[in-house]
Design a protein around this motif. Structure first.
Motif, PDB file in Angstrom:
ATOM      1  N   SER A 149       0.873  -1.107  -0.027  1.00 53.70           N
ATOM      2  CA  SER A 149      -0.093   0.200  -0.016  1.00 53.70           C
ATOM      3  C   SER A 149       0.980   1.270   0.209  1.00 53.70           C
ATOM      4  CB  SER A 149      -0.907   0.006   1.219  1.00 53.70           C
ATOM      5  OG  SER A 149      -1.569   1.240   1.272  1.00 53.70           O
ATOM      6  N   GLU A 171      -5.329   4.091   5.334  1.00 53.15           N
ATOM      7  CA  GLU A 171      -5.925   2.760   4.845  1.00 53.15           C
ATOM      8  C   GLU A 171      -7.600   2.748   5.540  1.00 53.15           C
ATOM      9  OE1 GLU A 171      -5.981   0.990   2.262  1.00 53.15           O
ATOM     10  OE2 GLU A 171      -4.059   1.450   1.274  1.00 53.15           O
ATOM     11  N   ILE A 182     -10.096   5.229   4.526  1.00 50.00           N
ATOM     12  CA  ILE A 182     -10.532   4.789   2.904  1.00 50.00           C
ATOM     13  C   ILE A 182     -11.365   3.754   3.178  1.00 50.00           C
ATOM     14  CG2 ILE A 182      -9.681   3.722   0.751  1.00 50.00           C
ATOM     15  CD1 ILE A 182      -7.151   5.288   1.070  1.00 50.00           C
ATOM     16  N   SER A 203     -15.549   3.689   2.115  1.00 54.95           N
ATOM     17  CA  SER A 203     -15.969   2.891   1.190  1.00 54.95           C
ATOM     18  C   SER A 203     -17.265   2.002   1.496  1.00 54.95           C
ATOM     19  CB  SER A 203     -14.824   1.860   0.718  1.00 54.95           C
ATOM     20  OG  SER A 203     -14.602   0.952   1.745  1.00 54.95           O
ATOM     21  N   ARG A 260     -12.708   3.245  -5.264  1.00 55.92           N
ATOM     22  CA  ARG A 260     -11.930   4.343  -5.928  1.00 55.92           C
ATOM     23  C   ARG A 260     -12.529   5.522  -5.374  1.00 55.92           C
ATOM     24  NH1 ARG A 260     -11.607   2.641 -12.286  1.00 55.92           N
ATOM     25  NH2 ARG A 260      -9.952   4.360 -12.130  1.00 55.92           N
ATOM     26  N   ARG A 308     -10.997   6.470  -2.091  1.00 52.55           N
ATOM     27  CA  ARG A 308      -9.829   7.084  -2.102  1.00 52.55           C
ATOM     28  C   ARG A 308      -9.694   8.394  -2.585  1.00 52.55           C
ATOM     29  NH1 ARG A 308      -5.987   3.724  -1.280  1.00 52.55           N
ATOM     30  NH2 ARG A 308      -6.320   1.452  -1.345  1.00 52.55           N
TER      31      ARG A 308
END
Length: 201
Positions: free
Chosen positions: A4, A11, A14, A18, A26, A29
């Motif tokens: 990563s 992370e 994100i 998500s 995507r 991010r």
């Protein structure tokens, strides 16, 4: 598998983003990058607002709305029409009707729709609460503002049967041509519903 390019804290941000409706990996991010780039003006205020909302959010014990108080602002408002209850599937639908200033009635959030294949029966929804509220002497009408899906209509029929003995008038939202809509762009189901529910001009 490639390593990563960011640390575990980013992370996690994100991954959390998500899980929001409408955001895939995507988009999450991109959102995370935008938040981090504007840390002072976006990320920190968002984190503080999220913390405060998590601490303050309450589910209204009367209607099922989400607010920072119980009963919610709508149920506590004495100017609301106590004779009418608008039944919605979810809190988002309630908020949409409020944004449109479509009614001054009170609400009832079911928490979903009947979907036997998904294991969602009457016991999983706030139907018992609705039946109890509809039995109050001041209630004259229940408006079923459920979505025009198969599950929504199945739920509406079930509720109509359940409310039959209460003596209240049960109505539903009209379905058909939206304001500003052009016939050529509408699906066949919408056109058929509009034709069936035509009114005098």
């Amino acid at each position: 598998m490639a390593a990563s390019p960011v640390g575990p804290e980013i992370e996690r941000l994100i991954a959390a983003l998500s899980r929001l409706p409408g955001l895939g990996p995507r988009s999450a991010r991109r959102a995370a990058l935008a938040l981090i780039k504007k840390k002072e003006s976006l990320l920190l205020p968002l984190a503080e607002a999220a913390r405060q909302a998590a601490e303050a959010a309450r589910i209204c014990s009367e209607c099922g709305n989400i607010d920072s108080r119980d009963p919610c602002s709508i149920c506590a408002d004495p100017s609301r029409d106590a004779s009418t209850i608008v039944v919605v599937e979810d809190v988002g639908d309630l908020w949409a009707l409020e944004r449109a200033a479509a009614t001054k009635a009170r609400y009832h959030v079911l928490g979903g729709v009947l979907a036997p294949l998904d294991g969602i029966g009457p016991e999983e929804l706030n139907i018992a609460g609705l039946i109890a509220r509809a039995a109050a002497p001041e209630v004259c009408e229940v408006i079923l503002a459920v979505n025009a899906t198969v599950e929504g209509q199945t739920t509406a029929h079930y509720l109509t049967d359940e409310l039959a003995s209460s003596g209240v008038k049960v109505t539903r939202l009209a379905h058909g041509v939206p304001v500003g809509g052009e016939l050529d762009y509408l699906d066949e189901g919408t056109l058929a519903a509009a034709m069936r529910q035509r009114t005098a001009f």
